[in-house]
Write a protein that holds these residues in place. Structure first.
Motif, PDB file in Angstrom:
ATOM      1  N   LEU A 134      91.558  46.208  -4.496  1.00 14.97           N
ATOM      2  CA  LEU A 134      92.753  46.202  -5.336  1.00 14.97           C
ATOM      3  C   LEU A 134      92.858  47.467  -6.179  1.00 14.97           C
ATOM      4  O   LEU A 134      93.955  47.866  -6.574  1.00 14.97           O
ATOM      5  CB  LEU A 134      92.738  44.982  -6.254  1.00 14.97           C
ATOM      6  CG  LEU A 134      92.717  43.614  -5.563  1.00 14.97           C
ATOM      7  CD1 LEU A 134      92.534  42.507  -6.588  1.00 14.97           C
ATOM      8  CD2 LEU A 134      93.996  43.402  -4.759  1.00 14.97           C
ATOM      9  N   GLY A 135      91.734  48.059  -6.509  1.00 13.58           N
ATOM     10  CA  GLY A 135      91.684  49.272  -7.303  1.00 13.58           C
ATOM     11  C   GLY A 135      90.385  49.985  -7.019  1.00 13.58           C
ATOM     12  O   GLY A 135      89.657  49.644  -6.081  1.00 13.58           O
ATOM     13  N   GLN A 136      90.057  50.962  -7.831  1.00 13.43           N
ATOM     14  CA  GLN A 136      88.849  51.748  -7.585  1.00 13.43           C
ATOM     15  C   GLN A 136      87.591  50.884  -7.569  1.00 13.43           C
ATOM     16  O   GLN A 136      86.703  51.084  -6.748  1.00 13.43           O
ATOM     17  CB  GLN A 136      88.715  52.843  -8.641  1.00 13.43           C
ATOM     18  CG  GLN A 136      87.497  53.742  -8.419  1.00 13.43           C
ATOM     19  CD  GLN A 136      87.427  54.869  -9.432  1.00 13.43           C
ATOM     20  OE1 GLN A 136      88.281  54.995 -10.302  1.00 13.43           O
ATOM     21  NE2 GLN A 136      86.388  55.700  -9.315  1.00 13.43           N
ATOM     22  N   ASN A 137      87.518  49.887  -8.469  1.00 10.44           N
ATOM     23  CA  ASN A 137      86.307  49.068  -8.587  1.00 10.44           C
ATOM     24  C   ASN A 137      86.542  47.571  -8.402  1.00 10.44           C
ATOM     25  O   ASN A 137      85.595  46.798  -8.510  1.00 10.44           O
ATOM     26  CB  ASN A 137      85.658  49.294  -9.959  1.00 10.44           C
ATOM     27  CG  ASN A 137      85.216  50.729 -10.175  1.00 10.44           C
ATOM     28  OD1 ASN A 137      84.713  51.365  -9.259  1.00 10.44           O
ATOM     29  ND2 ASN A 137      85.420  51.238 -11.378  1.00 10.44           N
ATOM     30  N   LEU A 138      87.772  47.153  -8.132  1.00 12.80           N
ATOM     31  CA  LEU A 138      88.097  45.732  -8.065  1.00 12.80           C
ATOM     32  C   LEU A 138      88.378  45.327  -6.627  1.00 12.80           C
ATOM     33  O   LEU A 138      89.215  45.935  -5.948  1.00 12.80           O
ATOM     34  CB  LEU A 138      89.302  45.423  -8.948  1.00 12.80           C
ATOM     35  CG  LEU A 138      89.580  43.944  -9.236  1.00 12.80           C
ATOM     36  CD1 LEU A 138      88.406  43.304  -9.971  1.00 12.80           C
ATOM     37  CD2 LEU A 138      90.873  43.803 -10.041  1.00 12.80           C
ATOM     38  N   ILE A 139      87.678  44.280  -6.158  1.00 13.45           N
ATOM     39  CA  ILE A 139      87.772  43.843  -4.766  1.00 13.45           C
ATOM     40  C   ILE A 139      88.022  42.334  -4.736  1.00 13.45           C
ATOM     41  O   ILE A 139      87.303  41.561  -5.376  1.00 13.45           O
ATOM     42  CB  ILE A 139      86.491  44.160  -3.986  1.00 13.45           C
ATOM     43  CG1 ILE A 139      86.197  45.664  -4.016  1.00 13.45           C
ATOM     44  CG2 ILE A 139      86.586  43.664  -2.547  1.00 13.45           C
ATOM     45  CD1 ILE A 139      84.826  46.025  -3.496  1.00 13.45           C
ATOM     46  N   ALA A 140      89.045  41.913  -3.993  1.00 13.20           N
ATOM     47  CA  ALA A 140      89.323  40.493  -3.773  1.00 13.20           C
ATOM     48  C   ALA A 140      88.987  40.151  -2.328  1.00 13.20           C
ATOM     49  O   ALA A 140      89.122  40.993  -1.427  1.00 13.20           O
ATOM     50  CB  ALA A 140      90.778  40.172  -4.068  1.00 13.20           C
ATOM     51  N   SER A 141      88.554  38.918  -2.087  1.00 10.80           N
ATOM     52  CA  SER A 141      88.195  38.552  -0.713  1.00 10.80           C
ATOM     53  C   SER A 141      88.403  37.074  -0.470  1.00 10.80           C
ATOM     54  O   SER A 141      88.456  36.265  -1.410  1.00 10.80           O
ATOM     55  CB  SER A 141      86.736  38.927  -0.424  1.00 10.80           C
ATOM     56  OG  SER A 141      85.851  38.164  -1.209  1.00 10.80           O
ATOM     57  N   VAL A 142      88.532  36.728   0.796  1.00 10.15           N
ATOM     58  CA  VAL A 142      88.521  35.342   1.251  1.00 10.15           C
ATOM     59  C   VAL A 142      87.365  35.206   2.234  1.00 10.15           C
ATOM     60  O   VAL A 142      87.029  36.159   2.950  1.00 10.15           O
ATOM     61  CB  VAL A 142      89.846  34.931   1.908  1.00 10.15           C
ATOM     62  CG1 VAL A 142      90.955  34.890   0.874  1.00 10.15           C
ATOM     63  CG2 VAL A 142      90.212  35.863   3.050  1.00 10.15           C
ATOM     64  N   GLN A 143      86.735  34.022   2.254  1.00  7.67           N
ATOM     65  CA  GLN A 143      85.562  33.790   3.099  1.00  7.67           C
ATOM     66  C   GLN A 143      85.708  32.526   3.919  1.00  7.67           C
ATOM     67  O   GLN A 143      86.382  31.579   3.506  1.00  7.67           O
ATOM     68  CB  GLN A 143      84.293  33.659   2.249  1.00  7.67           C
ATOM     69  CG  GLN A 143      83.836  34.913   1.562  1.00  7.67           C
ATOM     70  CD  GLN A 143      84.301  34.981   0.133  1.00  7.67           C
ATOM     71  OE1 GLN A 143      84.591  33.969  -0.477  1.00  7.67           O
ATOM     72  NE2 GLN A 143      84.387  36.179  -0.409  1.00  7.67           N
ATOM     73  N   MET A 144      85.056  32.532   5.060  1.00  7.16           N
ATOM     74  CA  MET A 144      84.888  31.335   5.876  1.00  7.16           C
ATOM     75  C   MET A 144      83.401  31.144   6.115  1.00  7.16           C
ATOM     76  O   MET A 144      82.707  32.071   6.539  1.00  7.16           O
ATOM     77  CB  MET A 144      85.627  31.472   7.213  1.00  7.16           C
ATOM     78  CG  MET A 144      85.413  30.292   8.162  1.00  7.16           C
ATOM     79  SD  MET A 144      86.100  28.727   7.538  1.00  7.16           S
ATOM     80  CE  MET A 144      87.839  28.998   7.876  1.00  7.16           C
ATOM     81  N   ASP A 145      82.885  29.939   5.818  1.00  5.65           N
ATOM     82  CA  ASP A 145      81.467  29.626   5.981  1.00  5.65           C
ATOM     83  C   ASP A 145      81.343  28.489   6.988  1.00  5.65           C
ATOM     84  O   ASP A 145      81.831  27.380   6.741  1.00  5.65           O
ATOM     85  CB  ASP A 145      80.871  29.229   4.622  1.00  5.65           C
ATOM     86  CG  ASP A 145      79.373  28.969   4.696  1.00  5.65           C
ATOM     87  OD1 ASP A 145      78.764  29.296   5.734  1.00  5.65           O
ATOM     88  OD2 ASP A 145      78.814  28.436   3.719  1.00  5.65           O
TER      89      ASP A 145
END
Length: 355
Positions: A134-145
């Motif tokens: 999303l920015g230099q240091n910000l990360i969003a994610s979705v996961q499947m387990d």
């Protein structure tokens, strides 16, 4: 099935740019631990870096890290970590196959090392994440387990057979989750400065194909402080809490954080741990510059829920280790750690830093 794999392979070859640069390394190793006895393994790493034809840089890459273990206790493990990076997007997975004779000590924070029993389980598990910067240091994610588990051998009338535990029958779990991460550490294999803080939530539901319904909450906070050019002081604080119908084989394991103990020595629905580690690569020339050393101290406990955490119930692990950089520029390291705890000594050999 063979034609499907062939099609995927040909598609991958077609999509690889001509400017791709290949990095490959592989190392066999021998080791010993109280949990496995003698073991032999092989570590491998392969990566394609795709040059950007406009800038000449290589922001995009595909990599695969693999580790295979055979032990004197007839344990087998194959772990694969593929990753694909393209600009602000990244897809990564951890895939694990195992046939693992193991030791069950019971559930809780006060299990006795002398009261245990052997069992064998077969496991398949994979966790896949789609991340977006999303920015230099910000990360969003979705996961499947996703995973599957079966008990193949137990002790007649033993603890595993007589205790009321969820997940003793052949079963599968399936969950979907989301996370948000702030990461100023650079995201390398060997962070030397900055901070990483992540919050994650995963839901396991019947509608997703899971045999069990529960929720998992996690936080993970890491700090890296440079001490000159050759030393780093690293801290980690993390918590995993599970609520609901949690299968026993998915209980968080304190031994995954405290290196002095077998993985399953202390397990329960909640795990909390704190760790500090001093890392050093003191040499500058020749093969010796690949050689590093660590000293660590760790503490943690497990509990059925957050209210059961007690100040007097912390377990402690201290020790040291050796590092060997198989990719010196990036400090992708093969590590050997020896941990000492109360009535327990354990040797662990693996790839990458523990945090």
């Amino acid at each position: 099935m063979k034609s499907a794999f062939a099609t995927l392979f040909l598609l991958a070859i077609t999509l690889l740019p001509l400017e791709a640069q290949l990095t490959f390394t592989a190392y066999p190793y021998l080791a010993y631990s109280s949990e496995t006895r003698a073991m032999a393994g092989a570590f491998s790493f392969v990566r394609y870096d795709f040059a950007d034809p406009q800038t000449g840089t290589s922001p995009n890459r595909i990599s695969l890290l693999g580790n295979t273990i055979f032990s004197q206790n007839h344990q087998f493990l194959l772990a694969l970590i593929p990753r694909y990076e393209y600009g602000a997007f990244m897809i990564d997975s951890s895939i694990e196959f195992s046939l693992w004779p193991d030791t069950f000590y019971g559930i809780g924070n006060s299990t006795d090392h002398d009261i245990s029993e052997s069992f064998t389980s077969g496991n398949y598990a994979t966790e896949t994440s789609l991340r977006y910067r999303l920015g230099q240091n910000l990360i969003a994610s979705v996961q499947m387990d996703l995973g599957w588990h079966e008990l193949r051998k137990t002790v007649d009338a033993g603890m595993l057979e007589t205790m009321e535990l969820v997940g003793k029958e052949d079963a599968r779990h399936s969950g979907i989750g989301a996370s948000l991460r702030f990461d100023s550490s650079g995201g390398s294999y060997y962070p030397e400065k900055g901070m990483r803080f992540e919050l994650k939530q995963i839901w396991y539901e019947d509608a997703l194909g899971s045999d069990f319904t529960w929720q998992k909450h996690l936080y993970d906070w890491r700090i890296y402080i440079p001490m000159g050019k050759k030393n780093v002081l690293a801290f980690q604080s993390d918590l995993e809490q599970n609520k609901g119908e949690v299968p026993y084989y998915r209980y968080p394991e304190l031994g995954r954080r405290l290196r002095a103990y077998d993985s399953r020595r202390f397990v329960d629905k909640l795990r909390i741990s704190q760790r500090i580690e001093h890392r050093s690569f003191p040499f500058e020339e020749g093969l010796a510059k690949r050689l590093g050393f660590v000293l660590f101290a760790e503490t943690g406990q497990v509990a059925p829920d957050f209210q059961e955490i007690a100040l007097k119930d912390w377990h402690v692990s201290v020790g040291g280790g050796i590092r060997f950089s198989i990719l010196p520029q990036e400090r992708l390291n093969l590590r050997a750690d020896l941990g000492f705890g109360k009535d327990s000594i354990n040797l662990i050999i693996n790839a990458r830093e523990v945090f």
